[in-house]
Design a protein around this motif. Structure first.
Motif, mmCIF file in Angstrom:
data_model
loop_
_atom_site.group_PDB
_atom_site.id
_atom_site.type_symbol
_atom_site.label_atom_id
_atom_site.label_comp_id
_atom_site.label_asym_id
_atom_site.label_seq_id
_atom_site.Cartn_x
_atom_site.Cartn_y
_atom_site.Cartn_z
ATOM 1 N N GLY A 402 64.392 45.048 31.552
ATOM 2 C CA GLY A 402 63.195 45.693 31.752
ATOM 3 C C GLY A 402 61.537 44.968 31.929
ATOM 4 O O GLY A 402 61.051 46.079 33.014
ATOM 5 N N LYS A 433 59.631 46.552 26.556
ATOM 6 C CA LYS A 433 60.857 46.762 25.700
ATOM 7 C C LYS A 433 61.342 47.961 24.892
ATOM 8 O O LYS A 433 62.342 47.564 25.309
ATOM 9 N N SER A 435 61.639 50.576 26.840
ATOM 10 C CA SER A 435 62.375 51.543 27.843
ATOM 11 C C SER A 435 63.590 50.635 27.981
ATOM 12 O O SER A 435 64.873 50.960 28.519
ATOM 13 N N SER A 436 63.402 49.470 27.947
ATOM 14 C CA SER A 436 64.666 48.064 28.078
ATOM 15 C C SER A 436 65.401 48.479 27.619
ATOM 16 O O SER A 436 66.830 48.279 27.987
ATOM 17 N N SER A 511 61.156 55.163 33.625
ATOM 18 C CA SER A 511 61.668 54.440 33.715
ATOM 19 C C SER A 511 63.565 54.342 32.455
ATOM 20 O O SER A 511 64.302 54.505 32.670
#
Length: 545
Positions: A402, A433, A435-436, A511
């Motif tokens: 991410g 974090k 999004s990851s 993302s």
């Protein structure tokens, strides 16, 4: 495997060849001057329409519908300033007391713009007993809009949690009722329930919505024509960019030099395109596509080919980040290492011109941390142990990439990157974090069986099953609930970080959206499915007629 490094014990995963071959290698520039002139005329016409609607309070409801159509048709980049000013004007004029039309559209548009309007307005949809009024179910369009609005909720917004349950249940029933809706509406409802607007990749939504919009009797002919011509202009640019990255990849000659690596340069570019599609981010898209394919090389090297001893010396070399570290690496790893260093060296002078060298250097650090995280995973696999869920979380989101990918997104975006936003991005903010986490959890659900077939870290599914003695179905349901909670975190962070340019916020939101598209049901990156292939065809090959 820890004590044996001979070729007989080398892991090797065969990979499917690219389904695209050299389809995008060459690009013949098109003469689109006449189209560009028509687009300019249409843009001016739409700007006048927006201004006229803004000046007339009786037209404010229609103005919001017009803005919604512009965004969904994929042409909002033509009118960024006009849309921002119009929505800010609406908020200043009405505050949280909007009464000019669909509350759901008003709420969704303002929150999408980063304006933190209150959800309390939806309490008016409840009866005296605190339940949502059954009469709402008589208006299918408004039910769909209310459902879409709930997807912008944050933690603690109970009224929107309840609205989500209410609309989801009733819409599912309506979709199955042939008396209440025809096959077209039924399909539309089911598609919306499956992937609400807030989770869709903007350009893919544009592709779908243009076809839907032109079938509506009330459509605006100017908007429709602008959307189609704008789509084709962008497609020409995307073809040019795809040619650039394809030539870079062709020069690496992965089939000869790294036959174990997945050839996914087109999918890597599609990933980058899903994050930002505006024409002004061309340089950023090209660089990000290369970074994603580079991360794929690293992933495949650690998971599917290198011996444990080779990984140890490669990781140490990466930490030193110097061409002098080539000594001692196996031949194929020397090649990987040089491709990695060359990629960043190519970008460095451009970053100096854009005056974002600190962020560029931090992005390199994220790449080093990403690779070190893979080494930790390799150690656990080498020891044959399944980590606890906490141990898994401590490293899995680093190797989810991410911070690496999002910081890389910002390289090449131009002067929108301010000194304040550089500091924010370098701090690895919660939004990164979140999004990851979306990508890692989705990947773990769809790919966890793969770790039984190759040398790979056990997924979060396996970790939960072992540590908490849960069934596969229970864990997957639990993880999907976690994913929904993370979406709420993304929504909140994108609202409260109002000191950061909105375009940078949307990079992180998009993302998560492209990760959702790639991994929601299967791994569409490793083995591109028919639906994903058709989407890529439509975005990059077939013109909009």
């Amino acid at each position: 495997m820890s004590s044996k490094s001979s070729e007989a014990f080398r892991p090797f995963r065969s990979t499917s060849p690219s389904v695209w071959g050299d389809a995008f290698l060459n690009y013949d520039k098109e003469d689109l001057g006449e189209v560009e002139q028509i687009v300019e005329e249409l843009k001016e016409h739409v700007r006048k329409d927006i201004a006229a609607s803004l000046d007339n309070p009786k037209e404010h409801a229609n103005l919001l519908k017009q803005i919604d159509a512009i965004q969904r048709l994929g042409i909002s980049y033509y009118f960024e300033e006009e849309i921002a000013n119009a929505l800010q004007y609406v908020y200043e004029a009405y505050g949280d007391d909007w009464n000019g039309g669909s509350t759901s559209i008003w709420f969704r548009l303002l929150r999408q713009q980063g304006i933190y309007v209150s959800c309390d307005t939806f309490n008016k949809y409840k009866d005296q007993h605190g339940a949502f009024k059954e009469t709402l179910t008589n208006d299918v369009e408004e039910m769909l809009e209310l459902y879409e609005a709930t997807c912008l909720r944050v933690q603690g917004e109970v009224v929107l949690d309840e609205a989500l349950d209410f609309t989801r249940a009733h819409l599912a029933d309506i979709a199955m009722d042939p008396v209440r809706c025809n096959s077209t509406l039924s399909a539309h409802i089911q598609e919306t329930l499956e992937t609400p607007l807030h989770k869709r990749v903007p350009r893919l939504e544009a592709l779908s919505y243009i076809r839907f919009y032109e079938k509506q009797a009330s459509h605006d002919q100017s908007l429709l024509k602008l959307a189609k011509l704008g789509f084709n202009l962008l497609q020409s640019l995307y073809k040019s960019e795809l040619s650039q990255v394809s030539k870079w990849w062709k020069g690496i000659d992965v089939l000869k030099n790294l036959p174990y690596v997945r050839d996914r340069i087109v999918e890597s570019y599609f990933w980058a395109f899903g994050i930002y599609s505006d024409p002004k981010y061309s340089l950023a898209r090209v660089f990000l596509a290369k970074v994603i394919q580079m991360a794929t090389i690293i992933d495949d090297t650690y998971d599917a080919y290198a011996t444990y001893e080779e990984l140890e010396i490669f990781t140490e070399a990466v930490e030193r980040w110097s061409i002098t570290s080539l000594d001692g690496l196996p031949k194929y790893m020397k090649f990987v290492y040089k491709v990695l260093l060359d990629l960043y060296q190519e970008m460095e002078p451009i970053m100096e011109i854009e005056e974002i060298t600190p962020l560029f250097n931090r992005s390199k650090e994220f790449m080093i941390e990403f690779i070190k995280g893979y080494m930790v995973e390799a150690k656990w696999v080498n020891e044959g142990r399944i980590p606890t869920t906490d141990e898994h979380a401590s490293i899995a989101f680093t190797t989810g990439g991410g911070s690496l990918l999002i910081s890389s997104c910002y390289l090449g975006m131009g002067d929108i990157i301010t000194s304040e936003s550089i500091k924010w991005a370098m701090s690895e903010p919660p939004l990164f974090k979140a999004s990851s986490t979306i990508g890692r959890l989705l990947n773990d659900i769809v790919c966890y069986k793969r770790s039984e077939e190759i040398r790979d870290l056990p997924s979060i599914v396996e970790c939960y099953m072992k540590q908490h003695e849960m069934s596969e179905e229970e864990v997957i349901e639990f993880v999907r609930k976690q994913i929904e909670d993370v979406w709420k975190d993304i929504n909140r962070e994108s609202l409260v970080c109002n000191h950061i340019p909105r375009s940078l916020m949307m990079v992180v939101v998009n993302s998560a959206r492209i990760l959702y598209f790639i991994y929601a049901h299967k791994d569409n990156f490793s083995e591109v499915g028919e639906d994903a292939k058709n989407q890529i065809d439509s975005c990059f090959i077939h013109a909009m007629l």
